[in-house]
Design an enzyme around this catalytic site. Sequence first.
Site, PDB file in Angstrom:
ATOM      1  N   ASN A  45       0.852  -1.182   0.000  1.00  0.00           N
ATOM      2  CA  ASN A  45       0.000   0.000   0.000  1.00  0.00           C
ATOM      3  C   ASN A  45       0.889   1.233   0.000  1.00  0.00           C
ATOM      4  O   ASN A  45       1.503   1.559   1.007  1.00  0.00           O
ATOM      5  CB  ASN A  45      -0.902  -0.022   1.257  1.00  0.00           C
ATOM      6  CG  ASN A  45      -1.768   1.217   1.366  1.00  0.00           C
ATOM      7  OD1 ASN A  45      -1.842   2.026   0.429  1.00  0.00           O
ATOM      8  ND2 ASN A  45      -2.424   1.378   2.511  1.00  0.00           N
ATOM      9  N   TRP A  46       0.933   1.909  -1.145  1.00  0.00           N
ATOM     10  CA  TRP A  46       1.838   3.064  -1.279  1.00  0.00           C
ATOM     11  C   TRP A  46       1.292   4.298  -0.565  1.00  0.00           C
ATOM     12  O   TRP A  46       1.973   5.297  -0.461  1.00  0.00           O
ATOM     13  CB  TRP A  46       2.054   3.396  -2.745  1.00  0.00           C
ATOM     14  CG  TRP A  46       2.772   2.321  -3.536  1.00  0.00           C
ATOM     15  CD1 TRP A  46       3.252   1.120  -3.069  1.00  0.00           C
ATOM     16  CD2 TRP A  46       3.087   2.368  -4.925  1.00  0.00           C
ATOM     17  NE1 TRP A  46       3.844   0.434  -4.079  1.00  0.00           N
ATOM     18  CE2 TRP A  46       3.763   1.167  -5.242  1.00  0.00           C
ATOM     19  CE3 TRP A  46       2.877   3.300  -5.939  1.00  0.00           C
ATOM     20  CZ2 TRP A  46       4.214   0.887  -6.532  1.00  0.00           C
ATOM     21  CZ3 TRP A  46       3.326   3.018  -7.224  1.00  0.00           C
ATOM     22  CH2 TRP A  46       3.992   1.820  -7.502  1.00  0.00           C
ATOM     23  N   LYS A  47       0.033   4.254  -0.168  1.00  0.00           N
ATOM     24  CA  LYS A  47      -0.633   5.413   0.460  1.00  0.00           C
ATOM     25  C   LYS A  47      -0.454   6.633  -0.458  1.00  0.00           C
ATOM     26  O   LYS A  47      -0.456   6.465  -1.675  1.00  0.00           O
ATOM     27  CB  LYS A  47      -0.106   5.616   1.879  1.00  0.00           C
ATOM     28  CG  LYS A  47      -0.227   4.317   2.703  1.00  0.00           C
ATOM     29  CD  LYS A  47      -0.013   4.476   4.162  1.00  0.00           C
ATOM     30  CE  LYS A  47      -0.195   3.123   4.850  1.00  0.00           C
ATOM     31  NZ  LYS A  47      -0.063   3.181   6.285  1.00  0.00           N
ATOM     32  N   HIS A  65      -9.404   1.002   5.422  1.00  0.00           N
ATOM     33  CA  HIS A  65      -8.085   1.183   6.043  1.00  0.00           C
ATOM     34  C   HIS A  65      -8.246   2.112   7.250  1.00  0.00           C
ATOM     35  O   HIS A  65      -9.072   3.025   7.232  1.00  0.00           O
ATOM     36  CB  HIS A  65      -7.099   1.776   5.023  1.00  0.00           C
ATOM     37  CG  HIS A  65      -5.694   1.755   5.515  1.00  0.00           C
ATOM     38  ND1 HIS A  65      -5.205   2.695   6.402  1.00  0.00           N
ATOM     39  CD2 HIS A  65      -4.684   0.880   5.293  1.00  0.00           C
ATOM     40  CE1 HIS A  65      -3.940   2.396   6.679  1.00  0.00           C
ATOM     41  NE2 HIS A  65      -3.597   1.300   6.030  1.00  0.00           N
ATOM     42  N   GLU A  81      -6.654   4.532   8.203  1.00  0.00           N
ATOM     43  CA  GLU A  81      -6.497   5.958   7.899  1.00  0.00           C
ATOM     44  C   GLU A  81      -7.774   6.537   7.289  1.00  0.00           C
ATOM     45  O   GLU A  81      -8.082   7.709   7.494  1.00  0.00           O
ATOM     46  CB  GLU A  81      -5.277   6.154   6.979  1.00  0.00           C
ATOM     47  CG  GLU A  81      -3.985   5.941   7.769  1.00  0.00           C
ATOM     48  CD  GLU A  81      -2.827   5.352   6.976  1.00  0.00           C
ATOM     49  OE1 GLU A  81      -2.859   5.377   5.737  1.00  0.00           O
ATOM     50  OE2 GLU A  81      -1.877   4.845   7.627  1.00  0.00           O
ATOM     51  N   GLU A 137      -4.730  -4.945  10.994  1.00  0.00           N
ATOM     52  CA  GLU A 137      -3.691  -3.936  11.168  1.00  0.00           C
ATOM     53  C   GLU A 137      -3.896  -3.221  12.497  1.00  0.00           C
ATOM     54  O   GLU A 137      -4.751  -2.338  12.608  1.00  0.00           O
ATOM     55  CB  GLU A 137      -3.789  -2.897  10.049  1.00  0.00           C
ATOM     56  CG  GLU A 137      -3.566  -3.461   8.676  1.00  0.00           C
ATOM     57  CD  GLU A 137      -3.042  -2.396   7.717  1.00  0.00           C
ATOM     58  OE1 GLU A 137      -1.996  -2.616   7.152  1.00  0.00           O
ATOM     59  OE2 GLU A 137      -3.686  -1.344   7.601  1.00  0.00           O
ATOM     60  N   GLY A 164       3.117   2.435  10.706  1.00  0.00           N
ATOM     61  CA  GLY A 164       4.038   3.542  10.447  1.00  0.00           C
ATOM     62  C   GLY A 164       4.795   4.012  11.668  1.00  0.00           C
ATOM     63  O   GLY A 164       5.400   5.081  11.662  1.00  0.00           O
ATOM     64  N   SER A 221       4.106  -1.973  10.147  1.00  0.00           N
ATOM     65  CA  SER A 221       5.575  -1.961  10.243  1.00  0.00           C
ATOM     66  C   SER A 221       6.213  -3.291   9.820  1.00  0.00           C
ATOM     67  O   SER A 221       7.203  -3.720  10.418  1.00  0.00           O
ATOM     68  CB  SER A 221       6.009  -1.559  11.657  1.00  0.00           C
ATOM     69  OG  SER A 221       5.570  -0.256  11.963  1.00  0.00           O
ATOM     70  N   GLY A 228       3.109  -1.024   4.226  1.00  0.00           N
ATOM     71  CA  GLY A 228       3.063   0.401   3.893  1.00  0.00           C
ATOM     72  C   GLY A 228       4.448   0.891   3.492  1.00  0.00           C
ATOM     73  O   GLY A 228       4.906   0.644   2.372  1.00  0.00           O
ATOM     74  N   GLY A 229       5.127   1.536   4.426  1.00  0.00           N
ATOM     75  CA  GLY A 229       6.413   2.183   4.145  1.00  0.00           C
ATOM     76  C   GLY A 229       7.411   1.315   3.391  1.00  0.00           C
ATOM     77  O   GLY A 229       8.043   1.786   2.431  1.00  0.00           O
TER      78      GLY A 229
END
Length: 272
Positions: free
Chosen positions: A16-18, A108, A110, A180, A186, A226, A247-248
């Site tokens: 997931n590149w967000k 998600h 977010e 999650e 993150g 993470s 993610g990251g």
Amino acid sequence: MTTMAQQQRVPLIAGNWKMNQNHQEAVVLVQKLSWVLQDKKHDYERVEVTVVPPFTDLRSVQTIVDGDRMRITYGAQDVSVHDAGAYTGEISASMLAKLGCSYVVVGHSERREYHGEDDALVAAKALKAIDAGMTPIVCVGEGLDIRNEGTHVAHCTQQVEGSLAGLSPDQVAEAVIAYEPVWAIGTGEVATPEDAQEVCEAIRAQVAKTWSSQAAERVRILYGGSVKAANAAAIMAQPDVDGALVGGASLQAEEFAAICRFYDLPDLSGVA
Ligand SMILES: O=C[C@H](O)COP(=O)(O)O
């Protein structure tokens, strides 16, 4: 020991590149990821690899994936509950399907936190994705306050009930659920492999209870929060974890490719 049911569930690693990477950077990242995996002779039947870029990148990703006949699939980070019309800023499921998306992330944390999305809306989005021929990746997870209270398992299983409400057992079987824990997203704080297993196992049991035991055996449950090459092997070794929502670390081709090939990585969970 790997059970029959686990063998039938092909692990999925989703990046997931967000809100990162413009459409030009997206092409470079997908190309690099594909090269690294090709170099390692990655077997996509063994571990499926998908990327989830921002909407504005999808056409470019589609072009490079189709043009180079890549085995990497891709998806979107959200979808509208509406089919068409005066909904400024929204993107419909049919638009995403037309772009060749295989997956749509819904619910998600977010989106739940910054856009007030609740379980009913998430379930409606999941159904829209399914109706358009795509697979929803339905996210659930608890915040730190709930984790500290010790009610995280009940919280997550309730979220699963609400966020997949209205789906048939067959639709749940084909869906993907992502656990999650919000406190691990993150932050560099990763849940232990046992933390991940505890909730993923409870989610599977809830699916069996509410939908069917067959749906529970087939549904893929991912862990997210993470995930890195350093912890992927230990998390993926858990019997009810069928992949990762990254993610990251998905923004670095080498790191993400290493996560996709978690079975080549050492399990460092016992190392202090
Ligand atoms: O969708 C991905 C998750 O929010 C995890 O993000 P992270 O790997 O940067 O913690």
